[in-house]
Write an enzyme that holds these catalytic residues in place. Structure first.
Site, short mmCIF file in Angstrom:
data_model
loop_
_atom_site.label_atom_id
_atom_site.label_comp_id
_atom_site.label_asym_id
_atom_site.label_seq_id
_atom_site.Cartn_x
_atom_site.Cartn_y
_atom_site.Cartn_z
N SER A 158 0.74 -1.26 -0.03
CA SER A 158 -0.07 0.18 -0.10
C SER A 158 0.87 1.24 -0.08
CB SER A 158 -0.76 -0.02 1.23
OG SER A 158 -1.64 -1.16 1.54
N1 SAH Z 1 0.07 -4.46 4.18
C1 SAH Z 1 0.61 -5.19 3.14
C2 SAH Z 1 -0.37 -5.12 1.83
C3 SAH Z 1 -0.42 -6.26 1.02
S1 SAH Z 1 -1.72 -6.40 -0.07
C4 SAH Z 1 2.01 -4.96 2.67
O1 SAH Z 1 2.73 -4.01 3.46
O2 SAH Z 1 2.51 -5.40 1.78
C5 SAH Z 1 -2.87 -7.11 0.65
C6 SAH Z 1 -2.56 -8.59 1.19
O3 SAH Z 1 -3.58 -9.34 1.80
C7 SAH Z 1 -2.11 -9.51 -0.06
O4 SAH Z 1 -1.16 -10.07 0.54
C8 SAH Z 1 -3.48 -10.57 0.08
O5 SAH Z 1 -2.92 -11.87 -0.34
C9 SAH Z 1 -3.89 -10.52 1.38
N2 SAH Z 1 -4.96 -11.30 1.68
C10 SAH Z 1 -6.34 -11.03 0.97
N3 SAH Z 1 -7.36 -11.88 1.49
C11 SAH Z 1 -6.78 -12.35 2.56
C12 SAH Z 1 -7.30 -13.27 3.55
N4 SAH Z 1 -8.54 -13.61 3.54
N5 SAH Z 1 -6.39 -13.72 4.52
C13 SAH Z 1 -5.13 -13.22 4.62
N6 SAH Z 1 -4.69 -12.48 3.60
C14 SAH Z 1 -5.52 -12.07 2.56
#
Ligand code: SAH
Length: 273
Positions: free
Chosen positions: A115
């Site tokens: 993000s």
């Molecule tokens: N805060 C993270 C943002 C990653 S994007 C960073 O700093 O990189 C959002 C993430 O949520 C993705 O990696 C995706 O795989 C995860 N995600 C989506 N649905 C999910 C779920 N049900 N349980 C766990 N992770 C999930």
């Protein structure tokens, strides 16, 4: 002075005392877009670094990023301190590292993105503005859904008593484990699983933060939120269409939900992969 600002003097050189109490802005800002199409980020990867002459490892790079967030109106001293410490470029692919201190999302593999710093900071600003009773200094016991590359987890490790972070994509969690080796300590635990279910063994949580958004907030999150705790997550508006940042406060009498800026996060998916 709120508890999280506490007696410990901030080390970060931005004039933190001028930042005031972190809180919820009365006026919602314009739509926040934490993610952007992967092809755009790859296209931009060829661009020269915005901060030429400075090493990516330098504190000055991180301070410039924080100064921009301050200029945008974000008021959250603890997250600025954490952002001044954690090197964002170390969490992304080296080909994209020269963009790591711009206010942009970047691809982290498997169609996911890290993000934008401004959205991360805004979510923490909202989280910190909740009640502090019971959680002590910082964010207390935290549940994070969507570890991704682990950058936000590393920030949380600076601000929380302990962090339980869940990621559904195994390869991303493996990478996050490597990235976080220097930042985890014994306060951070990473779990491969479906974050929609939360993690009951360590519940309740004083703070819950999600980096992926669904149509509704999973019941498990609300059930695992401590009384006096606060949840911040992207979610569909309760009336009308579009995703917004949703805040839920759990009071002794029940949960209170408020909606904030429009956002666009990656979808909250079910199951693991
Ligand atoms: N805060 C993270 C943002 C990653 S994007 C960073 O700093 O990189 C959002 C993430 O949520 C993705 O990696 C995706 O795989 C995860 N995600 C989506 N649905 C999910 C779920 N049900 N349980 C766990 N992770 C999930």
């Amino acid at each position: 002075m709120t508890e999280h600002q506490g007696a410990r003097r901030p080390r970060f050189p931005v004039a933190l005392e001028r930042l005031g109490r972190p809180g919820v802005s009365a006026q919602p800002r314009t739509t926040l877009r934490p993610q952007r199409p992967v092809h755009e980020a790859h296209r931009d990867a060829g661009r020269p670094s915005a901060a030429s002459g400075l090493g990516l490892d330098s504190l000055a790079m991180r301070q410039r990023m924080v100064a921009r967030l301050v200029a945008e109106g974000i008021r959250c001293a603890p997250v600025f301190e954490a952002m001044a410490m954690v090197p964002r470029h170390a969490f992304v692919d080296t080909a994209l590292a020269n963009q790591a201190y711009e206010d942009t999302s970047l691809p982290i593999g498997l169609g996911q993105t890290i993000s934008k710093p401004s959205v991360v900071a805004r979510m923490f600003e909202l989280l910190f503005a909740g009640q502090t009773a019971g959680r002590g200094a910082g964010l207390g016991r935290v549940l994070e859904i969507g570890t991704g590359c682990g950058y936000q987890t590393a920030l949380l490790a600076q601000m929380a008593q302990r962090v339980l972070s869940i990621e559904r994509l195994g390869p991303l969690l493996d990478r996050a484990t490597q990235h976080l080796s220097a930042w985890r300590g014994d306060r951070v635990r990473l779990v491969h699983g479906d974050g929609r279910l939360g993690h009951p063994p360590q519940a309740p949580y004083d703070s819950i933060i999600a980096a992926a958004g669904g149509d509704e907030l999973p019941d498990a999150w609300l059930a695992q939120l401590a009384v006096g705790g606060r949840l911040v997550a992207p979610c569909q508006r309760s009336a009308g269409r579009g995703q917004v940042l949703v805040v839920v406060d759990r009071n002794p009498g029940g949960c209170v939900r408020t909606e904030h800026e429009a956002v666009r996060f990656v979808p909250l998916k079910s199951g693991v992969a």
